[in-house]
Design a protein around this motif. Sequence first.
Motif, PDB file in Angstrom:
ATOM      1  N   LEU A  53      27.081-129.584  16.444  1.00 47.02           N
ATOM      2  CA  LEU A  53      25.700-129.878  16.824  1.00 47.02           C
ATOM      3  C   LEU A  53      25.588-131.263  17.445  1.00 47.02           C
ATOM      4  O   LEU A  53      24.902-131.453  18.461  1.00 47.02           O
ATOM      5  N   THR A  54      26.273-132.239  16.868  1.00 46.05           N
ATOM      6  CA  THR A  54      26.239-133.611  17.400  1.00 46.05           C
ATOM      7  C   THR A  54      26.759-133.652  18.834  1.00 46.05           C
ATOM      8  O   THR A  54      26.165-134.295  19.709  1.00 46.05           O
ATOM      9  N   LEU A  70      26.856-131.165  21.021  1.00 46.80           N
ATOM     10  CA  LEU A  70      25.954-130.458  21.924  1.00 46.80           C
ATOM     11  C   LEU A  70      24.688-131.267  22.212  1.00 46.80           C
ATOM     12  O   LEU A  70      24.146-131.216  23.322  1.00 46.80           O
ATOM     13  N   GLN A  71      24.231-132.010  21.227  1.00 46.90           N
ATOM     14  CA  GLN A  71      23.044-132.841  21.432  1.00 46.90           C
ATOM     15  C   GLN A  71      23.335-134.025  22.349  1.00 46.90           C
ATOM     16  O   GLN A  71      22.549-134.351  23.249  1.00 46.90           O
ATOM     17  N   ASN A  72      24.475-134.671  22.142  1.00 53.64           N
ATOM     18  CA  ASN A  72      24.809-135.878  22.904  1.00 53.64           C
ATOM     19  C   ASN A  72      25.530-135.582  24.214  1.00 53.64           C
ATOM     20  O   ASN A  72      25.662-136.482  25.063  1.00 53.64           O
ATOM     21  N   ARG A  73      26.035-134.345  24.360  1.00 54.45           N
ATOM     22  CA  ARG A  73      26.773-133.934  25.555  1.00 54.45           C
ATOM     23  C   ARG A  73      27.959-134.863  25.826  1.00 54.45           C
ATOM     24  O   ARG A  73      28.261-135.229  26.958  1.00 54.45           O
ATOM     25  N   ASP A  98      19.089-125.579  13.095  1.00 50.95           N
ATOM     26  CA  ASP A  98      19.027-126.404  14.299  1.00 50.95           C
ATOM     27  C   ASP A  98      20.173-126.085  15.256  1.00 50.95           C
ATOM     28  O   ASP A  98      20.035-126.186  16.482  1.00 50.95           O
ATOM     29  N   LEU A  99      21.325-125.647  14.716  1.00 48.63           N
ATOM     30  CA  LEU A  99      22.425-125.245  15.580  1.00 48.63           C
ATOM     31  C   LEU A  99      22.142-123.889  16.223  1.00 48.63           C
ATOM     32  O   LEU A  99      22.457-123.674  17.394  1.00 48.63           O
ATOM     33  N   TYR A 157      19.257-122.740  17.109  1.00 49.73           N
ATOM     34  CA  TYR A 157      18.366-122.970  18.249  1.00 49.73           C
ATOM     35  C   TYR A 157      19.122-123.569  19.432  1.00 49.73           C
ATOM     36  O   TYR A 157      18.819-123.286  20.587  1.00 49.73           O
ATOM     37  N   ARG A 158      20.111-124.388  19.144  1.00 51.26           N
ATOM     38  CA  ARG A 158      20.856-125.054  20.208  1.00 51.26           C
ATOM     39  C   ARG A 158      21.745-124.070  20.979  1.00 51.26           C
ATOM     40  O   ARG A 158      21.867-124.171  22.188  1.00 51.26           O
ATOM     41  N   THR A 162      19.717-120.038  23.320  1.00 49.72           N
ATOM     42  CA  THR A 162      18.606-120.024  24.263  1.00 49.72           C
ATOM     43  C   THR A 162      18.247-118.582  24.598  1.00 49.72           C
ATOM     44  O   THR A 162      17.082-118.205  24.670  1.00 49.72           O
TER      45      THR A 162
END
Length: 447
Positions: A258-259, A261-264, A301-302, A304-305, A308
């Motif tokens: 998750l980290t 994917l959020q920070n790319r 939260d993962l 949802y990430r 899509t």
Amino acid sequence: MQLKNAKILIIDDDQDVLTALRLLLKPFVVEITVEKQPGNINSLLTASRFDVVILDMNFNGLVNTGNEGIFWLKRIKEITPDIDVVLITAYGDIDLAIRSLKEGASDFIVKPWQNKKVIESLQEMLQNRKSKGKSIKTNTNGSKIIGESAEIREVFQKIQKVAPTDANILILGENGTGKDLVARAIHDNSNRKNKAFVKVDVGALTSTLFESELFGYKKGAFTDAREDRKGRFEAAQGGTLFLDEIGNISLSQQARLLTVLQNRQISPLGSNEVIPIDIRLICATNLDISELSNEAKFRKDLIYRINTVDIIVPPLRLRGTDITLLTRYFLELYSEKYAKGPFKLDPGFLSKLKNHNFPGNIRELQFVIERAVIMTEGSFLTANDLSFSAIESKIENNDIEDTRLETVEKNTILKVIDKNRGNISKSAKELGITRAALYRRLEKYDL
């Protein structure tokens, strides 16, 4: 396809029509079969493969529906959904012929016909033959998703809609349904198709391998790190990263993913370097979405990430006539591989396949057809040439007194491992799961 390579079946109760069409087409095609009785359609189509059926719209009372052509058209499409059907009709029945196009006919011929126009129409139809939703091809070894049922058409439509985007996709479906082919089809129809497609079975990665495999490492980061190595995220740069069995990773692994994917961005093990990532993410799991919603097992939260858009790949038992399409595809594939055939099919062969539940889905069907091709001595396949997995037979016949799901699974695992004399790789393959998934089940049942 060229007309000269076509095999054509003509069905009409008027011998003059059969003779006229046979003489007209004989110089242009490789094979012509004529038949006066539409009641023989089933045996003809199951015994041989035809590219085109030319079918009369009206017969002498065999089916008292007022539009016999529509009845037999539907029957033909049920037996061989991928075949082209051309209707022969009188001028006064043109409205009925137009309706037949909506029912799946490819074209119609109006009597009296013009010979030149008939030849040109058939040639054009075969040359311009398109999938029409029957398959979506991928670029890997000619693999393709085959089918034309309503369920698989919905999958095709979603692929076509989401592929050009960069949306993250979650593919759901039972083992053996072809989730990896769907992932590949999305990539091959995307703007990233000329870049890498990288697949990772994350469910098989231990906690220590998870980060090194996905994010890479620097020389000396751990004992066996003798040189720098790129991770899968970096290998997929500009392309698509496909994470299979995403539902089986631990909560700590989920947090790390998750980290990223959020920070790319990623940092290889043993390095403070930050590497930006540009990937399209596709994930897959055989778990139901309701199981993924359990926060004790999977972070919302993962979800949802990575989700899509979700694509649910239907099990084979819900795909109707796709079994026939897939059977013919695998027969051609293994006939070529083992230099056998071409095969003719007894009606009982397809009937037995259609009556099987296929818990192992397309993967099971593929193995069943391959086994039949290998073991048969002749070129005529009957129901006796089909044998299904003993695993599924045991479960379907309820041979186990305790029918609780856990007991059935535990006993099945024990029988398969015993059959394969403790070989975990062979046992996992026969069960339709990965080695890692089998090890998890062995631990779960304390075996």
